[in-house]
Motif scaffolding. Structure first.
Motif, PDB file in Angstrom:
ATOM      1  N   PHE A 185       0.864  -1.177   0.000  1.00 36.08           N
ATOM      2  CA  PHE A 185       0.000   0.000   0.000  1.00 36.08           C
ATOM      3  C   PHE A 185       0.902   1.228   0.000  1.00 36.08           C
ATOM      4  CE2 PHE A 185      -3.054  -2.890   2.157  1.00 36.08           C
ATOM      5  CZ  PHE A 185      -4.163  -2.670   1.357  1.00 36.08           C
ATOM      6  N   TYR A 186       1.012   1.862  -1.145  1.00 36.73           N
ATOM      7  CA  TYR A 186       1.798   3.091  -1.195  1.00 36.73           C
ATOM      8  C   TYR A 186       0.924   4.277  -0.819  1.00 36.73           C
ATOM      9  CZ  TYR A 186       6.078   1.162  -3.067  1.00 36.73           C
ATOM     10  OH  TYR A 186       7.261   0.474  -3.195  1.00 36.73           O
ATOM     11  N   ILE A 187       1.570   5.319  -0.265  1.00 38.89           N
ATOM     12  CA  ILE A 187       0.887   6.576   0.025  1.00 38.89           C
ATOM     13  C   ILE A 187       1.393   7.615  -0.964  1.00 38.89           C
ATOM     14  CG2 ILE A 187       0.603   8.408   1.731  1.00 38.89           C
ATOM     15  CD1 ILE A 187       0.855   6.056   3.834  1.00 38.89           C
ATOM     16  N   THR A 188       2.704   7.695  -1.060  1.00 36.84           N
ATOM     17  CA  THR A 188       3.329   8.447  -2.143  1.00 36.84           C
ATOM     18  C   THR A 188       4.379   7.511  -2.723  1.00 36.84           C
ATOM     19  OG1 THR A 188       5.153   9.311  -0.824  1.00 36.84           O
ATOM     20  CG2 THR A 188       3.091  10.590  -0.809  1.00 36.84           C
ATOM     21  N   LEU A 201       6.548   6.933   0.354  1.00 35.41           N
ATOM     22  CA  LEU A 201       5.955   6.546   1.637  1.00 35.41           C
ATOM     23  C   LEU A 201       4.973   5.405   1.431  1.00 35.41           C
ATOM     24  CD1 LEU A 201       5.203  10.044   3.199  1.00 35.41           C
ATOM     25  CD2 LEU A 201       7.035   8.469   3.827  1.00 35.41           C
ATOM     26  N   MET A 236       2.716   1.929   3.643  1.00 38.73           N
ATOM     27  CA  MET A 236       2.408   1.194   4.860  1.00 38.73           C
ATOM     28  C   MET A 236       3.441   0.074   4.924  1.00 38.73           C
ATOM     29  SD  MET A 236      -0.093   2.959   5.823  1.00 38.73           S
ATOM     30  CE  MET A 236      -0.402   2.095   7.378  1.00 38.73           C
ATOM     31  N   TYR A 246       0.999  -4.304   6.705  1.00 36.97           N
ATOM     32  CA  TYR A 246      -0.115  -4.203   5.762  1.00 36.97           C
ATOM     33  C   TYR A 246       0.311  -4.700   4.384  1.00 36.97           C
ATOM     34  CZ  TYR A 246      -1.516  -1.012   9.472  1.00 36.97           C
ATOM     35  OH  TYR A 246      -1.810  -0.472  10.698  1.00 36.97           O
ATOM     36  N   ARG A 281      -1.392  -5.705   0.336  1.00 40.63           N
ATOM     37  CA  ARG A 281      -2.591  -5.711  -0.512  1.00 40.63           C
ATOM     38  C   ARG A 281      -3.010  -7.140  -0.776  1.00 40.63           C
ATOM     39  NH1 ARG A 281      -3.636  -1.076  -3.376  1.00 40.63           N
ATOM     40  NH2 ARG A 281      -4.824  -2.326  -4.822  1.00 40.63           N
TER      41      ARG A 281
END
Lengths: 344, 816
Positions: free
Chosen positions: A159-162, A165, A167, A197, A199
């Motif tokens: 799970f990428y945020i940017t 960044l 999880m 976390y 996917r």
């Protein structure tokens, strides 16, 4: 006079013997020992006695009184006891009715397992290290010998945020952060529990959020045989003294050599059952010798130091330990599920 | 990778090794065998038969009566309903007594009055996976090549006497994405030799040079380190030989035609993907390997128009794109039934480049899979030659002389230095030099001692995963057997283990609540964006953190409070008739000060409580009572007392967001420096929020854990037990409803002075007798002096001061 006294004793004792209630007992006390009672009546005649006789009769009189009093007292005790007994009988409760319980909640089964594992490792001289759940690509992958575009990144869906960044997909970044914090000091002996976390579509055996515990040891002469010894000690404390381990070569980018670790099936003890698919073994851990590149990135000279690392899924261990059929129960927060673990 | 043992035995002897034993040995050496598939799904007594004649069944339109020679004493009469059956075919015949997959047993039968002494079978009836069958075999009976011998058991013809091992490869072992790689692995495990195809003997070239017909240029050498091609003319497109089709199917690849099958076969054999172009469709036969240009498009084999991006590597003929390098060929140069001349490609494309393209276009194939993991540079030429030899043999192609490449690439084996001493020290073993050398020779790694205890090991190019001495140590360890490594304890001084203060406190708090009747839960960290603004942020920075590619809207942002999660928990349990809940969670919430994240967000540990329903069970000797605000507050008070913080905490009714405005408060902690820190909120959830979720009377609190860790005090100081009697006085006053008890208590404490030992509100009520907007508050005060018995006058004077202050400050009326 002596005869009179003896006759009185006999009569009084006979009468008292038959008494069955307190009232009658009191009546007889008055009758024989009262101020106007029979005994006093007889003893009044003492004045007519000779000086020799008087003490003798006096003694007899006292004996008679004593005997009567003793019997009255014992009768009284008996009545009291009987009365108490009766009262207590009347006060009886139905002991099979439920009581008012102390309030008792429960620790979540995953935290129960985590605490148990932590205590085992603290007993073996480890510290607990923790780190952020939102990690940088560097700590989660690159510093663990997983550069961008490394094929092994396929193994974990993130799970990428940017772009930088994400999880964390494992608690291994805590290892790197700890190594940096230790600034080359040895020994490093930590375990890192925490949420991770990936996917994954949720089903009975997959959850996009789960917990891991990883361990890291770095020192001057840490051997693969030490890794085996450490894991054996751990599983024997966790699953019982007859538990054995079996290592199978495997691959993790951050360890070399790497291994998957099987333990003796907790259900059948190694004889083969449905849980272990008749193999007698359950896979519960991944481990290996820390890859020299990881040591280097953490600030340790791989020519001087070596180390081992291991990791396990908390859910998997809880599932095996308690015989749970669906990983989603851990996160449904169903009281009917959680209550089952609200005990020692 | 599906490894057919029948095929594997071409390269390494599997004599006297049962498939199960082999699988176990391979697994224990590091490659897990997921499954052993027997290709024979239960076929017995099925043989090759020759259909001598076919006549229509007199009484059934759709049936035929065939006379079949199946190599038996007599010819057989078989009734067959398949449309495609015909005289002159060779077909699988299930004899009387035969068994077929699924348990079907063949018996002598009469079909519409005609005797049938067996059954002519389709491929499906023989248990073959129809997804892998060539198109023409998917319907009707299976028609076999003419060359097969009548009477031969069908299992032999179709290669069913084969067990296929499914290699579950870790990402580093892409060398085993080939039969030869698998053979080296098995050879090393069994200690047996490996025999490779003798390409030189097989390959016959004609004198006409390939270079006169085709050329190769690499314009983008950083994405393609080697490109080699051969020119083959006069091919005849047709079926590939049956044995090859059988092996392809065993590997899970569908046979198509001889050219495609051969490229696939050699890919499976060497791990080197190949591509055949129809050479006549290439302008001038001039290959140019280059990156795509902005806006360029091409139509791939699957008839899809692909928009290309400048990072994608193309094979062009100098004019137009003809293939997406390593991913998929172009439709314009596809080998078709009319193809006569081909250009055969064998190349090494950069793994990352192929990976990015295949990902982006969603095109993943056996070829891209191999390129992504970096193919063996040493296999480019052998695979090309092997395929050319097979094409010349099975597709009648003429192989022109020479390999055309931009420039020949010399492939060098890596040399790694290994210290014998380090090896044993690292593993904790006592291996001898001879044992180590034996293992290397089994792996076909040549090694030489260059100095005392130092080995120079040459690693074959197929093992690209081995780059340093620890990789060699792993090879030794896994072939020596992990089980044979001893079990030891770490040497050196022992270290004491311990929890840190926050870790220990967290566990203490967890115990406090569970022992007090609260159930711990763990909820998800991901939540719906609408739920992130319901409750107040306990920290600066108020942006919720969004996932770039969430799995659903429901779980697309990181939680900023655990309260909404616990409300979901309450709703979930209410649906299961569990209405009485006292639940807590200790976990992180996430906040960022930035709208566009450039740094890690704040992760804040919170303790979140949820209380609803009744306290106490419905039972013969007790009546459940509804929980209220003060049950929740009491739990927090117990917590703060446990942590020694009861005198530092205050509650302010400032209507925190998300809560019932009249039944909620913020919690403040006054630190040693006199600063007031907001550490949490508590109260009844706002009725609207409750109603939205079908809930009622939910009480919740959220408390920051870090300030508790920072200020909690373990210091316990003993106070001498009182030796002098206390004097108790009660007081009841009527005040305005708005007067807070907390304010009254502070006034009382101040007025009473040092003699006041404790003060407790013991009754609060309102009623019409008291007047509108009034309430009665009854308070018990205990006075005591530590060194002497108080006189009545002392107590009365203190008490009078209390009464007078209450009157003055709150206009309190003393109730008599």
């Amino acid at each position: 006079m002596k005869e009179k006294l003896e006759a009185l004793r006999q009569e009084a004792l006979d009468q008292l013997q038959g008494v069955e209630d307190v009232q009658k007992l009191n009546d007889l006390r008055v009758k024989y020992l009262g101020k106007k009672g029979a005994l006093t009546e007889i003893l009044r005649g003492m004045g007519a006695l000779s000086a020799e006789e008087r003490p003798v009769i006096g003694q007899v009189g006292n004996e008679v009184r004593g005997a009567i009093e003793a019997l009255i007292e014992s009768k009284q005790d008996a009545f009291q006891k009987a009365e108490t007994e009766q009262r207590l009988q009347a006060e009886k409760v139905d002991v099979t009715l439920p009581g008012r319980k102390m309030a008792q909640g429960g620790v979540h089964p995953l935290n129960k397992v985590i605490e148990e594992i932590e205590e085992i490792f603290i007993g073996m001289g480890y510290h607990i290290a923790e780190g952020p759940e939102v990690e940088t690509d560097y700590y989660n992958f690159e510093a663990l010998n997983l550069p961008k575009n490394h094929p092994a990144r396929d193994m974990q869906d993130t799970f990428y945020i940017t772009e930088e960044l994400l999880m964390r997909t494992q608690t291994s970044p805590v290892q790197i952060r700890t190594m940096e914090k230790m600034e080359g000091e040895v020994p490093v002996k930590i375990i890192c529990p925490g949420k991770v976390y990936r996917r994954d579509d949720d089903d009975a055996t997959h959850s996009f959020q789960f917990n891991q515990i990883e361990g890291l040891v770095i020192g001057e002469n840490i051997r693969m045989s030490d890794l085996k010894g450490t894991l054996l000690q751990f599983v024997q404390e966790m699953f019982g003294p007859n538990t054995q381990i079996r290592l199978r070569p495997s691959f993790f980018p951050f360890t070399e050599p790497s291994a998957e670790v099987d333990v003796t099936c907790v259900k059948c003890g190694g004889n083969g059952c449905r849980m272990c698919k008749q193999t007698g073994w359950l896979e519960i851990l991944g481990c290996g010798m820390v890859h020299p590149k990881v040591l280097e990135m953490g600030g340790y000279d791989p020519e001087k130091y070596s180390g081992f690392a291991f990791g396990m899924g908390v859910e998997r261990i809880a599932i095996l330990k308690y015989g749970i059929d669906d990983i989603r129960h851990f996160y449904s927060s169903d009281l009917a599920f959680l209550k089952q673990f609200a005990r020692m | 990778m599906k490894v057919s043992t029948e095929w594997l035995a071409d390269y390494v002897s599997l004599e006297n090794v049962a498939a199960e034993d082999l699988a176990e040995k391979i697994t224990r050496a590091g490659i897990e065998i997921d499954e052993i598939e027997n290709r024979n799904k239960g076929v017995t007594k099925v043989v090759v038969g020759y259909v001598k004649s076919k006549e229509k069944h007199p009484d059934a339109d759709k049936l035929n009566i065939c006379i079949v020679d199946a190599g038996q004493e007599e010819e057989l009469q078989i009734v067959c309903g398949a449309k495609n059956v015909d005289a002159g075919q060779k077909v699988p015949v299930a004899l009387v007594g035969a068994k077929l997959p699924g348990g079907l047993e063949i018996k002598k039968a009469k079909l519409r009055g005609a005797l049938s002494q067996g059954m002519i079978c389709s491929a499906k009836e023989l248990g073959m996976n129809d997804k892998l069958l060539p198109k023409e075999q998917q319907e009707g009976i299976l028609v076999l090549p003419e060359s097969v011998q009548i009477g031969t058991p069908i299992s032999q013809v179709l290669g069913l006497d084969d067990e296929v091992l499914e290699f579950d490869l870790t990402p580093n072992r892409s060398d085993c994405l080939s039969m030869i790689g698998a053979a080296y692995e098995v050879g090393a495990i069994l200690g047996r030799d490996v025999k490779l195809p003798d390409i030189e003997k097989e390959l016959v070239e004609v004198s006409d040079a390939a270079g006169d017909h085709i050329s190769v240029k690499i314009s983008s050498p950083e994405h393609c380190s080697h490109y080699a091609a051969r020119y083959i003319t006069g091919v005849k497109i047709g079926s590939s030989p049956l044995w090859m089709q059988n092996r392809l199917m065993a590997a899970g690849v569908r046979p198509i035609n001889n050219i495609v099958d051969i490229t696939n076969y050699v890919m499976l054999e060497y791990g080197q993907p190949l591509h055949a172009f129809d050479a006549d469709q290439l302008t001038n036969g001039a290959i140019d390997v280059r990156l795509a240009k902005e806006g360029e498009t091409m139509v791939t084999l699957d008839n899809q128009e692909r928009k290309l991006e400048p990072h994608m590597l193309l094979i062009t003929d100098g004019v137009k794109p003809v293939a997406l390098a390593g991913v998929m060929g172009g439709l314009n140069s596809e080998v078709t039934d009319n193809t006569v001349n081909i250009l055969l490609e064998s190349a090494k494309f950069d793994g990352g480049t192929v990976r990015k393209t295949s990902r982006q276009l969603g095109l993943r194939s056996e070829a891209s899979l191999r390129f992504e993991k970096e193919v063996d540079p040493g296999a480019v030429i052998p695979a090309l030659n092997r395929a050319a030899a097979l094409i010349s043999r099975y597709a009648a192609g003429t192989v022109h002389k020479g390999i055309v490449e931009s420039e020949p690439v010399s492939v060098e084996e890596k040399v790694i230095v290994l210290s014998f001493d380090k090896l044993n020290r690292f593993l904790g073993t006592e291996l001898s030099m001879l044992e180590v050398k034996t293992i290397f020779s089994r792996l076909h790694f040549s090694c030489a001692d260059t100095a005392q205890g130092i080995l120079e090991v040459r690693v074959p190019t197929r093992r690209g995963d081995i780059t340093s001495d620890v990789d060699l140590i792993e090879e030794i360890a896994r072939l020596y057997g992990y089980d044979n490594i001893p079990t030891t304890a770490i040497e050196g001084p022992t270290t004491p283990g311990a929890y840190t203060k926050p870790q220990a406190l967290r566990r203490d708090v967890r115990k406090l609540f569970t022992h007090g009747g609260w159930q711990e839960v763990i909820s998800y960290s991901f939540t719906h964006p609408d739920l992130t603004a319901l409750f107040p942020a306990l920290t600066e920075g108020s942006h919720a953190v969004k996932l770039a590619m969430p799995m659903s809207e429901e779980r697309s942002v990181l939680r900023t409070s655990v309260i909404p999660q616990l409300l979901d928990v309450a709703a979930y349990n209410a649906n299961r008739k569990q209405h009485d809940l006292a639940m807590f969670e200790m976990g992180n919430v996430f906040y960022s000060q930035e709208e566009q994240l450039t740094a890690q967000p704040k992760e804040i540990s919170v303790l979140t409580l949820l209380l609803c329903g009744s306290r106490g069970q419905k039972q013969w000797n007790q009546t459940p009572e509804k929980v209220d605000f003060f049950d929740l507050k009491g739990a927090l008070e117990t917590l703060f007392e446990y942590l020694g913080l009861q005198n530092s905490v205050s509650y302010v009714a400032n209507k925190p967001q998300g809560y019932h405005p009249g039944r909620s408060a913020s919690v403040y902690l006054t630190n040693d420096g006199g600063e007031q820190l907001l550490i949490g909120t508590l109260g009844q959830v706002h009725p609207q929020l409750q109603q939205d979720r079908g809930l009622s009377d939910m009480y919740t609190a959220e408390i920051l854990l870090q300030p508790l860790y920072d200020y909690a005090s373990k210091d316990i100081r003993y106070r001498e037990l009182p030796r002098f009697p206390a004097s108790e006085r009660d007081i009841a006053v009527v005040v305005e409803d708005s007067v807070e008890a907390g304010a009254m208590l502070s006034v009382i404490r101040e007025a009473a002075g040092e003699l006041l030992q404790s003060v407790q509100v013991f009754d609060v009520f309102t009623g019409s007798k008291l007047g509108e907007g009034k309430k009665s508050v009854a308070i018990a005060l205990v006075y005591r002096h530590n060194e002497r018995t108080l006189t009545d006058e002392e107590v009365s004077s203190a008490h009078a001061a209390v009464v007078s202050q209450l009157e003055q400050t709150f206009h309190a009326e003393l109730r008599k």
